[in-house]
Enzyme design. Structure first.
Site, PDB file in Angstrom:
ATOM      1  N   GLU A  35       6.744 -28.512 -82.285  1.00 53.26           N
ATOM      2  CA  GLU A  35       6.609 -28.653 -80.868  1.00 53.26           C
ATOM      3  C   GLU A  35       7.175 -30.012 -80.190  1.00 53.26           C
ATOM      4  OE1 GLU A  35       6.317 -26.381 -78.838  1.00 53.26           O
ATOM      5  OE2 GLU A  35       5.663 -24.705 -79.907  1.00 53.26           O
TER       6      GLU A  35
ATOM      7  N   TYR B   7       1.115 -28.734 -72.329  1.00 53.18           N
ATOM      8  CA  TYR B   7       1.994 -27.647 -73.205  1.00 53.18           C
ATOM      9  C   TYR B   7       1.631 -27.499 -74.669  1.00 53.18           C
ATOM     10  CZ  TYR B   7       5.383 -25.453 -75.638  1.00 53.18           C
ATOM     11  OH  TYR B   7       6.354 -24.811 -76.622  1.00 53.18           O
TER      12      TYR B   7
ATOM     13  N   ASP C 184       5.373 -24.427 -70.305  1.00 51.45           N
ATOM     14  CA  ASP C 184       6.688 -25.264 -70.467  1.00 51.45           C
ATOM     15  C   ASP C 184       7.798 -24.625 -69.204  1.00 51.45           C
ATOM     16  OD1 ASP C 184       7.762 -23.246 -71.416  1.00 51.45           O
ATOM     17  OD2 ASP C 184       8.735 -24.240 -73.258  1.00 51.45           O
TER      18      ASP C 184
END
Ligand code: SF4
Length: 336
Positions: free
Chosen positions: A33, A116, A134
């Protein structure tokens, strides 16, 4: 809500097979991520695989040297992401016994982990019912509900988070990934989404209203500041001469080619080198280069040459073990 079922049924047969989707290891999901922020999926895959081979857990990441970490990150840009990864790994080792925290609220306390990323890790690795909002998710949401709100407004993001939290299913990890995947592959940015292929086409308000191509609304960004710089690509016996940047500010702690603000003429560049006891051997090449950061653009005049002289001792000779960020690697001559 009907769209939730449609999305959950669509995801298993339509998502891309990506390396970080084959695991529920929170560390691996975290690394992926962070890499995916600001970088395209295809570009991330080889970096992710190499990073996971070399630094497979938080203990390995906490122990790696800054230079090695920067080299593993070289080419991805936004090096503060790597720095924060390491700081967070150190915290995981010192405060959480080497294991990733398993709650959204606790993950948020780690450096570099925002709402997020915490939502993605908590939902995918630990099945916590928490959204991961996001840009992809905000876009899908705005179109699905034909919502004209400004998605750059933090209050809008908070509202979307709360609304998704209220309707998301028990399998929160799959729901979040399905929203992201739909945004990345079907409800795409920059123009018309692929509504004909969308599992939500019969419930989507923007499709019905004909506004899908106009949404989401997003406040225009401020234009970037342009900075002129002169950069020296100077070689000592074939190795570029480097300096280490300060530990704070832009490209903190990374290696740089010697440089100065403003555009120097050839005579001024020669004087700059003479003052540092650097003497060109052969031709002094001159060309321009450009690098774009998030808020700044560097417009650069580059002077390149082999050099000799006592001044070379004041620099670090690059031996390949030090990462040179893209802002400077674009200044190195291609034929070396
Ligand atoms: S129907 Fe079109 S606009 Fe609506 S969610 Fe699907 S791709 Fe996006």
């Amino acid at each position: 809500m009907e769209f939730v079922d449609l999305l959950m049924n669509w995801y298993p047969g339509h998502h891309r097979d990506l390396p970080w989707r084959r695991t529920r290891d929170p560390y691996a999901i975290w690394v992926s991520e962070i890499m995916l922020q600001q970088t395209r999926v295809a570009a991330v895959i080889p970096y992710y695989e190499r990073f996971m081979r070399e630094l497979p857990d938080a203990a390995a990441l906490a122990a790696v040297s800054d230079d090695r970490l920067n080299l593993l990150w070289q080419g991805l840009g936004y090096y503060s992401r790597a720095k924060n990864l390491k700081r967070a790994a150190e915290m995981i080792c010192s405060e959480y016994g080497g294991r990733m925290p398993d709650r959204y609220d606790t993950l948020l306390k780690l450096p570099g982990i925002g709402s997020y990323t915490a939502g993605a890790i908590a939902s995918i690795a630990f099945s916590e019912r928490v959204p991961a909002v996001d840009g992809n998710v905000l876009r899908v949401y705005a179109r699905l509900f034909d919502d004209p709100s400004d998605i750059a407004d933090p209050a809008v993001k908070t509202r979307v988070f709360d609304e998704l939290k209220a309707i998301m299913p028990v399998d929160a990890g799959t729901f979040n990934q399905a929203m992201m995947e739909l945004g990345a592959t079907v409800c795409v940015p920059n123009g018309q989404p692929l509504c004909g292929e969308c599992p939500l086409k019969n419930v989507c308000k923007a499709k019905e209203a004909g506004t899908a191509g106009l949404l989401p609304n997003k406040r225009a960004k401020k234009p970037r500041t342009v900075e002129n710089r002169t950069v020296f690509a100077l070689y000592d016996h074939g190795a570029p001469l480097l300096l280490k940047r300060p530990n704070r500010g832009l490209l903190a702690g990374l290696y740089e080619l010697p440089n100065t603000s403003g555009i120097l003429s050839t005579a001024e560049a020669m004087q700059w080198m003479t003052e540092r006891n650097l003497h060109p051997i052969g031709n002094l090449l001159s060309y321009s280069a450009k690098h774009v950061f998030t808020h700044i653009e560097w417009h650069m005049r580059v002077y390149a040459a082999d050099v000799a002289g006592e001044g070379t001792a004041s620099f670090i000779r690059s031996d390949g073990s030090r990462s040179i960020p893209t802002a400077f690697s674009v200044c190195l001559p291609e034929d070396r």
